[in-house]
Design a protein around this motif. Structure first.
Motif, PDB file in Angstrom:
ATOM      1  N   UNK A 225       0.808  -1.228   0.000  1.00  0.00           N
ATOM      2  CA  UNK A 225       0.000   0.000   0.000  1.00  0.00           C
ATOM      3  C   UNK A 225       0.843   1.281   0.000  1.00  0.00           C
ATOM      4  N   UNK A 226       2.148   1.159   0.239  1.00  0.00           N
ATOM      5  CA  UNK A 226       3.004   2.347   0.262  1.00  0.00           C
ATOM      6  C   UNK A 226       3.636   2.547  -1.111  1.00  0.00           C
ATOM      7  N   UNK A 227       2.839   3.122  -2.017  1.00  0.00           N
ATOM      8  CA  UNK A 227       3.290   3.325  -3.398  1.00  0.00           C
ATOM      9  C   UNK A 227       3.549   4.805  -3.646  1.00  0.00           C
ATOM     10  N   UNK A 228       4.734   5.095  -4.165  1.00  0.00           N
ATOM     11  CA  UNK A 228       5.152   6.474  -4.389  1.00  0.00           C
ATOM     12  C   UNK A 228       5.377   6.747  -5.878  1.00  0.00           C
ATOM     13  N   UNK A 229       5.131   7.990  -6.255  1.00  0.00           N
ATOM     14  CA  UNK A 229       5.396   8.386  -7.637  1.00  0.00           C
ATOM     15  C   UNK A 229       5.730   9.868  -7.662  1.00  0.00           C
ATOM     16  N   UNK A 230       6.276  10.299  -8.789  1.00  0.00           N
ATOM     17  CA  UNK A 230       6.548  11.722  -8.999  1.00  0.00           C
ATOM     18  C   UNK A 230       5.404  12.274  -9.851  1.00  0.00           C
ATOM     19  N   UNK A 231       4.665  13.263  -9.353  1.00  0.00           N
ATOM     20  CA  UNK A 231       3.487  13.730 -10.080  1.00  0.00           C
ATOM     21  C   UNK A 231       3.871  14.445 -11.392  1.00  0.00           C
TER      22      UNK A 231
END
Length: 231
Positions: A225-231
């Protein structure tokens, strides 16, 4: 709709997602109808206990200093207290003098709510802070309203604690970003930092929506559930 108050009584208020009341009020720039004042812009309405008081003066001076930053974000600012328009206009000279500026007017209007009608409607009164006549004063409320006229954020500070207007800019940046993209902003986020993919998006949807890629933080539970991205 009501908010609980002391002694089991209730007073009107507004909750996140509610349409903000289209009130009419006298201000330092004349009579205002709130939805017309906002137009298609975002808005921030912030109340203060009294004119000609120390903490309030520092707050409105800081808000004036940052008015250009709010304008960049298409946010219209408006303040409120229970004082009269005449008091507001006279006090503005002190506020701008505190900033070391020669101007005598603020770059945003102040609502006069001397009958406390709007303060009661919005749940702004502080039961612990009263004037010499025993009447409740307005607390340090902050409301951020979206272009759809719905309440996006509310914060309530006691009279003794001045607000951080840089933080208000930060949360507006978050609100505007998350209104456009299916992301959430993590703790201490600021513009340019990575954001989090909302849990309702599948990995396949996330891969399509975020071409910069998605990284997942491994945790002992094994859940992803800890998903990161660069907007």
């Amino acid at each position: 709709m009501s908010l609980s108050c002391r002694g089991g009584s209730t007073m009107p208020g507004i909750l996140l997602g509610d349409e903000f009341p289209n009130f009419e009020a006298d201000t330092t720039v004349g009579r205002v109808k709130f939805h017309d004042f906002l137009g298609k812009s975002w808005g921030i309405l912030f109340s203060h206990p009294r004119d000609f008081t120390p903490v309030c003066t520092t707050e409105l001076a800081r808000a004036a200093k940052l008015s250009g930053e709010f304008a960049k974000r298409d946010v219209k600012m408006i303040a409120l207290s229970i004082d009269s328009v005449e008091d507001h206009i006279n006090w503005c000279k002190d506020v701008m003098a505190f900033n070391g500026e020669g101007k005598s007017t603020l770059p945003y209007p102040i609502i006069a709510d001397h009958k406390r009608e709007l303060s009661v409607q919005l749940g702004m009164l502080d039961p612990d802070e009263r004037d010499k006549d025993g009447m409740a004063l307005t607390a340090r409320c902050v409301f951020v309203i979206g272009p759809d006229k719905k309440l996006k954020l509310s914060i309530l500070y006691p009279a003794t604690t001045g607000r951080n207007f840089d933080e208000l800019l930060r949360v507006i940046d978050s609100l505007q970003l998350t209104a456009r993209k299916k992301v959430a902003t993590p703790v201490d986020w600021k513009p340019g930092d990575k954001v989090m993919v909302i849990p309702s998006l599948s990995d396949a949807e996330a891969a399509t929506l975020f071409p910069n890629g998605v990284t997942t933080k491994e945790v002992p539970s094994g859940k992803t559930y800890l998903r990161f991205t660069q907007p």
